[in-house]
Structures are given as C-alpha cells and as structure tokens.
Design a protein around this motif. Structure first.
Motif, mmCIF file in Angstrom:
data_model
loop_
_atom_site.group_PDB
_atom_site.id
_atom_site.type_symbol
_atom_site.label_atom_id
_atom_site.label_comp_id
_atom_site.label_asym_id
_atom_site.label_seq_id
_atom_site.Cartn_x
_atom_site.Cartn_y
_atom_site.Cartn_z
ATOM 1 N N TRP A 78 15.610 6.912 -15.792
ATOM 2 C CA TRP A 78 14.485 7.748 -15.365
ATOM 3 C C TRP A 78 13.465 6.979 -14.524
ATOM 4 O O TRP A 78 12.445 7.549 -14.140
ATOM 5 C CB TRP A 78 13.782 8.322 -16.598
ATOM 6 C CG TRP A 78 14.656 9.235 -17.389
ATOM 7 C CD1 TRP A 78 15.404 8.909 -18.471
ATOM 8 C CD2 TRP A 78 14.893 10.625 -17.143
ATOM 9 N NE1 TRP A 78 16.106 10.001 -18.930
ATOM 10 C CE2 TRP A 78 15.808 11.074 -18.131
ATOM 11 C CE3 TRP A 78 14.420 11.542 -16.195
ATOM 12 C CZ2 TRP A 78 16.259 12.391 -18.195
ATOM 13 C CZ3 TRP A 78 14.870 12.839 -16.260
ATOM 14 C CH2 TRP A 78 15.775 13.252 -17.244
ATOM 15 N N ILE A 135 24.834 10.859 -7.030
ATOM 16 C CA ILE A 135 23.529 11.266 -7.565
ATOM 17 C C ILE A 135 23.447 10.850 -9.031
ATOM 18 O O ILE A 135 24.357 11.138 -9.810
ATOM 19 C CB ILE A 135 23.316 12.782 -7.437
ATOM 20 C CG1 ILE A 135 23.486 13.217 -5.977
ATOM 21 C CG2 ILE A 135 21.946 13.188 -7.959
ATOM 22 C CD1 ILE A 135 22.515 12.572 -5.018
ATOM 23 N N VAL A 155 12.741 8.621 -11.085
ATOM 24 C CA VAL A 155 12.406 10.043 -11.024
ATOM 25 C C VAL A 155 10.913 10.249 -10.815
ATOM 26 O O VAL A 155 10.490 11.104 -10.026
ATOM 27 C CB VAL A 155 12.879 10.761 -12.296
ATOM 28 C CG1 VAL A 155 12.409 12.208 -12.310
ATOM 29 C CG2 VAL A 155 14.399 10.708 -12.396
ATOM 30 N N VAL A 170 17.194 16.794 -13.440
ATOM 31 C CA VAL A 170 15.938 17.347 -12.910
ATOM 32 C C VAL A 170 16.218 18.523 -11.978
ATOM 33 O O VAL A 170 15.533 19.555 -12.037
ATOM 34 C CB VAL A 170 15.134 16.255 -12.181
ATOM 35 C CG1 VAL A 170 13.974 16.867 -11.397
ATOM 36 C CG2 VAL A 170 14.601 15.237 -13.183
ATOM 37 N N LEU A 171 17.231 18.398 -11.127
ATOM 38 C CA LEU A 171 17.606 19.509 -10.250
ATOM 39 C C LEU A 171 17.965 20.751 -11.053
ATOM 40 O O LEU A 171 17.543 21.866 -10.748
ATOM 41 C CB LEU A 171 18.780 19.108 -9.355
ATOM 42 C CG LEU A 171 18.494 18.227 -8.149
ATOM 43 C CD1 LEU A 171 19.789 17.895 -7.419
ATOM 44 C CD2 LEU A 171 17.528 18.916 -7.184
ATOM 45 N N ALA A 199 19.886 11.366 -14.121
ATOM 46 C CA ALA A 199 18.498 11.814 -14.291
ATOM 47 C C ALA A 199 18.099 12.773 -13.170
ATOM 48 O O ALA A 199 17.493 13.823 -13.405
ATOM 49 C CB ALA A 199 17.560 10.611 -14.326
ATOM 50 N N GLU A 200 18.439 12.402 -11.939
ATOM 51 C CA GLU A 200 18.104 13.264 -10.798
ATOM 52 C C GLU A 200 18.847 14.599 -10.884
ATOM 53 O O GLU A 200 18.284 15.656 -10.572
ATOM 54 C CB GLU A 200 18.441 12.557 -9.480
ATOM 55 C CG GLU A 200 17.522 11.414 -9.105
ATOM 56 C CD GLU A 200 17.843 10.117 -9.846
ATOM 57 O OE1 GLU A 200 18.823 10.122 -10.623
ATOM 58 O OE2 GLU A 200 17.121 9.130 -9.660
ATOM 59 N N LEU A 227 12.950 16.445 -3.485
ATOM 60 C CA LEU A 227 12.963 15.173 -4.206
ATOM 61 C C LEU A 227 13.565 14.043 -3.383
ATOM 62 O O LEU A 227 13.726 12.929 -3.890
ATOM 63 C CB LEU A 227 13.753 15.327 -5.513
ATOM 64 C CG LEU A 227 13.159 16.286 -6.545
ATOM 65 C CD1 LEU A 227 14.159 16.531 -7.678
ATOM 66 C CD2 LEU A 227 11.856 15.725 -7.109
ATOM 67 N N ASP A 228 13.900 14.332 -2.120
ATOM 68 C CA ASP A 228 14.507 13.350 -1.219
ATOM 69 C C ASP A 228 15.818 12.814 -1.788
ATOM 70 O O ASP A 228 16.091 11.612 -1.763
ATOM 71 C CB ASP A 228 13.540 12.195 -0.939
ATOM 72 C CG ASP A 228 13.972 11.363 0.273
ATOM 73 O OD1 ASP A 228 14.680 11.916 1.144
ATOM 74 O OD2 ASP A 228 13.624 10.166 0.329
ATOM 75 N N LEU A 229 16.636 13.732 -2.299
ATOM 76 C CA LEU A 229 17.952 13.371 -2.817
ATOM 77 C C LEU A 229 19.021 13.739 -1.798
ATOM 78 O O LEU A 229 18.972 14.831 -1.207
ATOM 79 C CB LEU A 229 18.240 14.102 -4.139
ATOM 80 C CG LEU A 229 17.380 13.705 -5.340
ATOM 81 C CD1 LEU A 229 17.655 14.641 -6.513
ATOM 82 C CD2 LEU A 229 17.641 12.265 -5.739
ATOM 83 N N ALA A 233 16.704 19.498 -3.880
ATOM 84 C CA ALA A 233 17.123 18.131 -3.588
ATOM 85 C C ALA A 233 16.338 17.558 -2.414
ATOM 86 O O ALA A 233 15.926 16.384 -2.435
ATOM 87 C CB ALA A 233 18.626 18.105 -3.292
ATOM 88 N N ARG A 276 9.969 9.813 -7.266
ATOM 89 C CA ARG A 276 10.382 10.937 -6.425
ATOM 90 C C ARG A 276 9.421 12.116 -6.584
ATOM 91 O O ARG A 276 9.109 12.811 -5.622
ATOM 92 C CB ARG A 276 11.810 11.369 -6.778
ATOM 93 C CG ARG A 276 12.867 10.344 -6.401
ATOM 94 C CD ARG A 276 14.274 10.867 -6.584
ATOM 95 N NE ARG A 276 15.262 9.870 -6.278
ATOM 96 C CZ ARG A 276 15.709 9.580 -5.045
ATOM 97 N NH1 ARG A 276 15.212 10.247 -4.017
ATOM 98 N NH2 ARG A 276 16.617 8.659 -4.856
#
Length: 326
Positions: free
Chosen positions: A44, A289, A47, A296-297, A292-293, A244-246, A241, A50
């Motif tokens: 995490w 990915i 996160v 969150v998505l 954790a990310e 969050l810049d994913l 995404a 982000r």
C-alpha cells in the motif's frame, strides 16, 4: 393500471432458518476473508501517493460512466419486462432499478436487489408471472452480455497469461456459453414420469416461458442495454485508472473486468464484495498492476455505485406510496 391484491398472489416471506443464517455467515466469511487476504498481501506504500495526485476530471468521468450504466440497466429492465408482456415507462423502469440497486446494497444477498425490484414492479401493477420471467430474463441477458464481452477480450487475456494456464480462460468462457444454451433447452429433454411432479413441471414451464421471451425483439433490445451496462463499467475502470495514473489500457480492462463482473455475480459473498476485488487483483496482475492498486480500482467501482444509488432510497418510498392506488 389496476394493482393486484398482493396478499392473494404472493406468500409472506418465510422466517430465516438456521440454514439461511449459515449461508449468510459463509458469505460474510468469504467477503471478509478475501478482503483481509488482499489487504495483508498488498503493498500500500504507493497508493497514498497516487491519491495525492488524483485527477478530479478522470475521477468525475468514471462516476459519470457508472451513472450511464445505471441508465442502461433501467432500460434493460424495461425491455426485459416488455418481452414478458409487462409495459412500464422509461422513468418508472429507472426508478425501479435505482430502488432495487439501493435495496440490494442493504440486503445481504446477490439476488436481494432483484427480488426487491421485482416486488416493486409487481406492486406497480405488472402481472406476477410476467415479473418473475422478466427477473430471470434480466439476469440471463446480463450474463449473456458478460459472456459475449469475455469472448472479445479473450485473445488479449490469453497472450498475457502464463502458457501453463492460458487454456483456462477460453475453456471456462466456452463452458459458460454452452451451459446457458443447454439450460434453455432442458424442458425439451424427455424425463421419466416419476420426475414429472409439480415442482419439476413448474420449473420446465418457466424455462419454456423464458425461452419464448428471449427470442423477441424486446429481449434483443434489452440485451444491447445489458452490454451497455458492462461497457460503461469497463470504461469507468479505465477512467479511474487514469485518475490514479495507472497504466491500464482499454484492452486490459476489456480482458479483466468482465471476469470480475461474473465473479461478483456468484452467490458466494455479500453483494460481490471481496470476490470482485480478488478477481480484479488476479487479472490486472497479468498486466503489471499491483494488487493494492487493483483493489482500489475495484473499490472505486463499488463505492461509486453505492453513492449513485442512494437516491433509490427516496424513490423506494415514492414507489411504495403509489402502491395503494387501485
């Protein structure tokens, strides 16, 4: 429209038995267990950073896309009902969908919202038999939409999967499609006379009514709206995404999100929570990915739906107020 006498058509809900309590406890255990496992294993640390750089524009777009998905869902219900002979307006269908989604967040069970929407539709004056068939058809069309989109995303998913398990996604998707097709023909299978008792014959009759409703223009239109619900969810994942810049591409989301939607629909957790997050984490891991990310998505999808359906509480009261009109 004349509202039927509810007390004469539908029995009272039976009290919850120990089996029901056990099933609820099992679903709660799955939800909590998966979420805790993901939380413990996830990293995490990145996160929070982000979220500090969160893009409000992309976040708002994701929420708007989920709102569009609810509009599609309302029309899906309207046309599913129409294919079964129940006529409701677009505005009424949207109110029924919002109320059902709201109650689905409150009720412990994957079908709670569907049952609540069906009951309110019946209270609005639609025939009970038509409502029951429409409820099953609505679920079926949502499943068919997921299967079709899963087929579209399969090549991208297979190329990202390890060779040892690359066969699993196509085989599972094909088995799901075949299962749906075979299930719709089960009433045409000859059965021994000893099995032709009221519970079985009622089920077979329901399958026949469902198949007749499925092959109508209204069901086709409902199916397009079902696909629209899933497509807006996929697009919302891409937007979240970006917020969050994913690095989640549209093809990545197209490959993973339908699997997560199907997993969340399984009656093994509380309204899909936990199972959806686990499927997202496992699928997006194939595209680099972090868990954790991915969690969150998935949570952004679930929370946005919850917030968007809050007006359903007020609409539920409005729909209840209409019931005494005769």
């Amino acid at each position: 429209m004349t509202v039927p006498d509810a007390s004469a058509a539908l029995p009272e809900a039976p009290p919850r038995t120990w089996r029901g309590r056990l099933a609820l406890a099992a679903k709660l255990a799955v939800t909590v267990g998966v979420l805790v496992l993901l939380a413990v294993r996830a990293d995490w640390s990145g996160v929070a950073a982000r979220f500090a750089d969160l893009s409000p524009g992309w976040l708002a777009l994701g929420v708007l896309l989920k709102a569009a998905g609810i509009l599609f869902a309302g029309e899906r219900w309207r046309w599913a009902a129409a294919s079964c002979g129940a006529v409701i307006s677009s505005w009424t269908a949207l109110r029924l969908m919002l109320a059902g989604l709201f109650l689905g967040q409150m009720l412990p069970g994957a079908l709670g919202g569907d049952v609540a929407r069906g009951w309110l539709t019946y209270r609005a004056g639609c025939p009970a038999a038509s409502v029951v068939t429409a409820m099953i058809l609505d679920r079926l069309l949502a499943l068919v939409g997921v299967v079709v989109i899963m087929f579209v995303g399969l090549p991208h998913l297979v190329t990202a999967s390890p060779p040892s398990v690359a066969w699993a996604p196509p085989l599972a998707t094909l088995a799901l499609a075949v299962g749906v097709a075979v299930g719709l023909q089960i009433d045409r299978v000859p059965l021994p006379a000893v099995l032709l008792r009221p519970p079985v014959t009622a089920l077979l009759d329901q399958v026949g009514r469902l198949r007749n409703a499925l092959f109508t223009r209204a069901a086709l239109v409902s199916g397009f709206h079902a696909a629209g619900v899933h497509i807006t969810t996929i697009a919302a994942v891409v937007a979240f995404a970006r917020a969050l810049d994913l690095p989640v591409s549209p093809m990545d989301a197209l490959s993973v999100v339908p699997v997560a939607i199907f997993a969340a629909a399984l009656p093994i957790s509380l309204n899909g929570w936990g199972v959806r997050e686990g499927a997202m984490a496992a699928g997006l891991a194939l595209f680099g990915i972090g868990s954790a990310e991915a969690v969150v998505l998935s949570l952004l999808i679930g929370v946005s739906v919850t917030l968007l359906t809050l007006p359903g509480g007020l609409l539920w009261l409005t729909l209840k107020a209409e019931a005494p009109q005769r």
